[in-house]
Design a protein around this motif. Structure first.
Motif, PDB file in Angstrom:
ATOM      1  N   CYS A 403      -2.958 -13.585  -4.865  1.00  0.00           N
ATOM      2  CA  CYS A 403      -1.595 -13.047  -5.008  1.00  0.00           C
ATOM      3  C   CYS A 403      -1.709 -11.526  -5.130  1.00  0.00           C
ATOM      4  O   CYS A 403      -2.155 -10.996  -6.151  1.00  0.00           O
ATOM      5  N   LYS A 404      -1.300 -10.726  -4.074  1.00  0.00           N
ATOM      6  CA  LYS A 404      -1.480  -9.279  -4.041  1.00  0.00           C
ATOM      7  C   LYS A 404      -0.347  -8.547  -4.756  1.00  0.00           C
ATOM      8  O   LYS A 404       0.786  -9.023  -4.800  1.00  0.00           O
ATOM      9  N   ILE A 405      -0.696  -7.354  -5.294  1.00  0.00           N
ATOM     10  CA  ILE A 405       0.278  -6.497  -5.973  1.00  0.00           C
ATOM     11  C   ILE A 405       0.975  -5.632  -4.939  1.00  0.00           C
ATOM     12  O   ILE A 405       0.322  -4.982  -4.114  1.00  0.00           O
ATOM     13  N   GLU A 406       2.328  -5.558  -5.024  1.00  0.00           N
ATOM     14  CA  GLU A 406       3.107  -4.750  -4.089  1.00  0.00           C
ATOM     15  C   GLU A 406       3.907  -3.715  -4.873  1.00  0.00           C
ATOM     16  O   GLU A 406       4.721  -4.072  -5.728  1.00  0.00           O
ATOM     17  N   LEU A 407       3.645  -2.394  -4.591  1.00  0.00           N
ATOM     18  CA  LEU A 407       4.349  -1.306  -5.263  1.00  0.00           C
ATOM     19  C   LEU A 407       5.737  -1.129  -4.652  1.00  0.00           C
ATOM     20  O   LEU A 407       5.900  -1.111  -3.430  1.00  0.00           O
ATOM     21  N   ASP A 408       6.765  -0.985  -5.521  1.00  0.00           N
ATOM     22  CA  ASP A 408       8.124  -0.753  -5.064  1.00  0.00           C
ATOM     23  C   ASP A 408       8.417   0.754  -5.072  1.00  0.00           C
ATOM     24  O   ASP A 408       8.664   1.361  -4.034  1.00  0.00           O
TER      25      ASP A 408
END
Length: 964
Positions: A403-408
């Motif tokens: 599960c990858k981290i996505e920056l907003d």
């Protein structure tokens, strides 16, 4: 020969069925008038000649078989609130045992085909005979008057309204199936095997407590057939082995043929029969068992036979061909990711497929998605055909994807609640797992918000349990460089004046505000009424964010010290003391006043000051120059005029008095006595002896002087007015003295020379004689003495005569008194009650009796004790023989020695009725002679008349034998 054997076997079966199967059991009270004394069990057989009943022995002989039931496994009964079981062995009930408890008031017991006991009270209950667990099936619409039993799969119950068909699933829906006449008291309802495959229901109706009719019922056609016989006793309940709906013979229900999943192209054959009493033997082409289930059966035609002790059955069955073909299907897997569970989906192109997927022993359609699957687990699935047989299987593991981290976005802003600080907010796309945000490798949190940041460069790293992401080069500017220059002007507080302050700014002041204490005000506000000390001000933007803060000190300038007046005056409430009052103008500081005698305060008032010369010093807390004054306090005791008084001491009945006088105007003064304040010239009277305290006051109420004046008491003279001597009313021979003296405000003491003394002047219970009376008073006056004589009052008793009758046998005695002189002046007391002097006291028994003679005023003049003695009872009796031979023994015919009577007379006759003797002497009746001649030996007859001690007239007869 074989045919004859078969015929004989059939005849034996029929005979056996007729003698054993057409049997039921009843419980009957031992005593119909009192059923709690116990009951008996009878075995009842239906025969062509009527009913035959046999008493069977039981293992609980004194039990109450109130409600009974049976099945092939045992005999059961209720004795509320308990449930019991036993076994029928021939004509005996054995192995009695307690099973469990039941609801109080339960009855109408029966056994169902499901091996459960059913019974009723206000509700229908079922108890599993294997686990003994009981459940309530619901409230009943009808109340049982008799039994319940099963017939052709349904439950029936006898009630006052008729035969009730009971709905086991919802007892409130039960209804009257067969109405009965109100005259039928149906206590029992029992199903009896009347042929191999038929059961008949009978109702047992009470005719009298000693007769029960057995009534045949046709429940299928809802009619009553008639009475088949009577039992010579009343019954409580009935039971039979087939009341659960079982039959004796063989009746096929159905044959199930299914694919045998454990073997290729094999079948399972299961033979199902109606509930039955006997054990069945099932045979399929030579294969035998008692269950009716056959496995691994090849395709083909088979012969089936079923036999029991009473019946037999045969038939043929055909087993078809079965195969294990695998369908065309596929599956797809979606692994677990970001907290969302995995899925496995099965699909098949075959429309309306007869195949299913089995997972965890549950079957699903072949086209089905299994969701909520956790990673790290291998899931086992089986493909089964319409017969439930496995044709394929698959073990499918569920994995876990990263599960990858996505920056907003990253937000940077000035911190509102801290001076010159910045805030960084790191925002990510929605996620399931927890993230950790780290700033410059040192500060971490789970929110992504970092505050209180000084100007500079920052880097943020985001990590989760499966991934990490680094964000570089975030710059926080120096916010202090962007704010305008701020100045202020202030005025310090001075004495009565408060300080003030106002701020200025080199830009548009409308863009800012100032917070002071809890108030937020416009930037150009003038802050007034400020005291000395440090005051804190905060400059805010219009949005309420902190811009700057200032701590500004205000220094106080003190007031001048001034004395405007000094007053010296006498203490109003304390004699000889003075008070000083110093007056200074009001200032916002605290004055300190002190005298040279060490007294100091902050009020300027000094109390309780002695006469003398003093120096006054006044200072103020602000630090102004002190002021000093000289003060003279005079001696106020020397200033009032001369005061004198006249007094009269109290004497016997007279109270004392005091009056004051003054060498001046008396209207200027008052006198306080106790709590009263009175004019100076008031006469104080009605005063008792002792010290009286007076206080002299001026018109303002202040103390002038005080006096303690003593009054001395003058005692009263002792005077004796009268001495009265009289007899004691309640005690014979005693006298009393009553001394009368005038009333004085002192206490008299009265004493006699016999040692008696009191304060009342009354002396009781005095013996006759001469006494010296002495009277004294507590005031100390001269005592007085007198001689007193007490006469002997017992010499005054009246002359009385006692008349008494002693008690005889069981008759009480009686007595009376005669007073010779003036009887009308007296009464007699007995047991606390008074009677006239001529009263006769009856019902008196032996013993001592005490009587008192009283005057009419109730005073005693004599005590008399009377002793009564009971005369023993002597019943009159005679001997039955006497011998007048002059030997000195039994020569005279006479009454027995203890006989007592009056008015005695006896007459003696011979057998011819000739009077041979008569006498009036009880103890000398006859010497055996007649006219001087001795009579011969013979039996003679006598008649005696007399009055007994009970005063009863008696005639007595008898015979006596004269012996020579």
């Amino acid at each position: 020969m074989i045919g004859k054997f078969k015929l004989l076997f059939f005849i034996l079966l029929v005979c056996c069925f007729k003698t054993e199967a057409q049997t039921f059991y009843v419980s009957a009270p031992k005593n119909p008038a009192n059923i709690i004394t116990g009951s008996d069990i009878y075995k009842v057989t239906l025969t062509p000649n009527g009913l035959v009943s046999e008493l069977i022995s039981n293992c609980s002989p004194n039990d109450q078989f109130f409600s009974i039931a049976m099945n092939k496994n045992g005999f059961y009964w209720l004795r509320s609130p308990y449930f019991y079981k036993g076994d029928i062995n021939g004509n005996a009930l054995i192995n009695c045992q307690l099973l469990t408890g039941v609801t109080t008031g339960s009855s109408a017991l029966t056994i169902g085909p499901d091996n459960k006991a059913y019974y009723s009270s206000n509700s229908l209950y079922a108890t599993d005979l294997t686990t003994l667990q009981t459940v309530s099936l619901g409230p009943m619409s009808y109340f049982p008057t008799g039994d319940m039993c099963f017939f052709k799969g349904s439950l029936y119950m006898a009630a006052s309204q008729g035969i009730i068909k009971v709905d086991i699933t919802d007892p409130t829906k039960s209804y009257v199936y067969l109405p009965l006449s109100p005259n039928l008291n149906m206590f029992g309802l029992v199903s009896v095997a009347t042929s191999l495959r038929k059961n008949t229901v009978y109702g047992l109706c009470s005719v009298t407590p000693y007769q029960t009719d057995v009534l045949e019922l046709d429940l299928e056609n809802k009619r009553i057939i008639g009475v088949v016989g009577s039992l010579p006793y009343g019954i409580l309940d009935a039971a039979s082995p087939v009341e659960d709906g079982s039959i004796t013979g063989i009746e096929l229900d159905k044959i199930d043929i299914n694919q045998d999943c454990s073997a290729l192209n094999k079948a399972v054959v299961e033979i199902l029969t109606k509930p039955h009493l006997e054990q069945f033997t099932y045979v399929l082409n030579g294969i035998s068992n008692t269950t009716g289930r056959f496995t691994g059966i090849d395709p083909g035609t088979y012969t089936l036979s079923i036999t029991s002790a009473s019946d037999q059955f045969s038939s043929t069955i055909t087993v078809g061909i079965y195969d294990l073909l695998k369908p065309d299907y596929s599956w797809q897997r979606k692994n677990e990711m970001c907290g969302i569970a995995g899925e496995i989906t099965f699909t098949s192109p075959e429309p309306n497929s007869n195949y299913q997927v089995r997972y965890n022993n549950t079957s699903y359609p072949i086209n089905h998605t299994f969701s909520g699957l956790n990673s790290g687990t291998s899931y086992h699935f089986e493909i089964i055909n319409k017969n439930g047989c496995k044709v394929d299987e698959a073990d499918i593991p569920v994995l876990k994807d990263v599960c990858k981290i996505e920056l907003d976005q990253i937000q940077l802003q000035q911190q509102c609640d801290a001076f010159h600080k910045g805030v960084i907010k790191v925002l990510t796309k929605p996620h399931t797992y927890a993230y950790t945000y780290t700033l410059n490798g040192s500060v971490s949190n789970s929110t992504g918000v970092f505050s209180n940041l000084s100007p500079g460069q920052y880097a943020v790293k985001i990590t989760s349990s499966e991934h990490e992401l680094e964000v570089l080069s975030i710059e926080v500017p120096d916010y202090k460089l962007t704010q305008p220059t701020i100045t202020y002007n202030k005025n310090n507080p001075s004495c009565n004046l408060k300080g003030d302050i106002k701020f200025g700014i080199a830009t548009n002041s409308n863009l800012y505000q100032i917070q002071y204490q809890n108030n937020v005000l416009p930037f150009d506000h003038l802050f007034t009424n400020l005291s000395a000390g440090i005051h804190h001000f905060v400059v805010l933007s219009q949005s309420g964010c902190l811009i700057d803060e200032y701590d500004i000190e205000f220094v106080y300038e003190p007031c001048a010290v001034e004395i405007t007046a000094i007053d010296v005056f006498a203490e109003c409430n304390v004699l000889g003391k003075a008070a000083i009052r110093v007056t200074c103008p009001a200032i916002p500081e605290t004055y300190n006043y002190s005298l040279s005698n060490g007294m100091t305060n902050s009020t300027g008032r000094f109390n309780m000051v002695d006469p003398g010369n003093y120096t006054l010093n006044v200072t103020a807390s602000g630090g102004g120059t002190p002021q000093t004054r000289a003060i003279i306090v005079p001696d106020y005791r020397l200033l009032h005029p001369l005061i004198t008084y006249n007094k009269n001491d109290p004497s016997c009945n007279l109270k004392g008095g005091i009056k004051f006088s003054i060498a001046g105007n008396s209207s200027l003064y008052k006198i306080k006595y106790k709590t009263d304040i009175l004019p100076f010239d008031h006469l104080f009277d009605n005063l008792s002896m002792g010290i009286h305290h007076f206080v002299i006051l001026n018109q303002a109420g202040c103390l002038i002087d005080e006096y303690d004046v003593e009054l001395v008491y003058q005692p009263c003279d002792v005077v004796i007015n009268d001495v009265e001597v009289f007899a004691e009313c309640d005690v014979l021979g005693k006298g009393a003295i009553r001394v009368s003296c005038p009333t004085i405000p002192e206490t008299y003491t009265y004493s006699l020379n016999n040692g008696m003394s009191n304060n009342t002047g009354i002396f009781n219970m005095l013996n006759p004689g001469s006494y010296i009376l002495n009277v004294s008073a507590s005031g100390g006056g001269t005592p007085k003495s007198l001689p007193v004589v007490i006469p002997d009052y017992s010499l005054d008793r009246p002359l009385s005569v006692l008349n008494k009758t002693e008690p005889v046998c069981d008759l009480p005695g009686q007595l009376s008194f005669t007073i010779k002189t003036n009887p009308e002046l007296y009464v007699i007391r007995y047991h606390s009650l008074t009677y006239p002097v001529n009263h006769t006291f009856t019902n008196l028994y032996a013993g001592s009796h005490r009587f008192s003679i009283l005057k009419k005023n109730g005073c005693i003049v004599d005590d008399i004790s009377v002793q009564l003695t009971r005369e023993e009872c002597g019943d009159v009796g005679f001997p039955n023989a006497f011998s007048p031979n002059l030997d000195g023994v039994n020569d005279i015919f006479k009454a027995n020695s203890n006989s007592k009577a009056t008015n005695f007379k006896i007459q003696i006759y011979d057998r011819r009725g000739v009077l041979v003797a008569s006498s009036n002497e009880l103890h000398n009746c006859w010497n055996g002679d007649y006219k001087g001649e001795a009579l011969p030996t013979a039996t003679y007859f006598w008649i005696a008349t007399f009055t007994t001690q009970r005063n009863e007239a008696v005639v007595k007869k008898g015979s006596v034998t004269l012996i020579r």
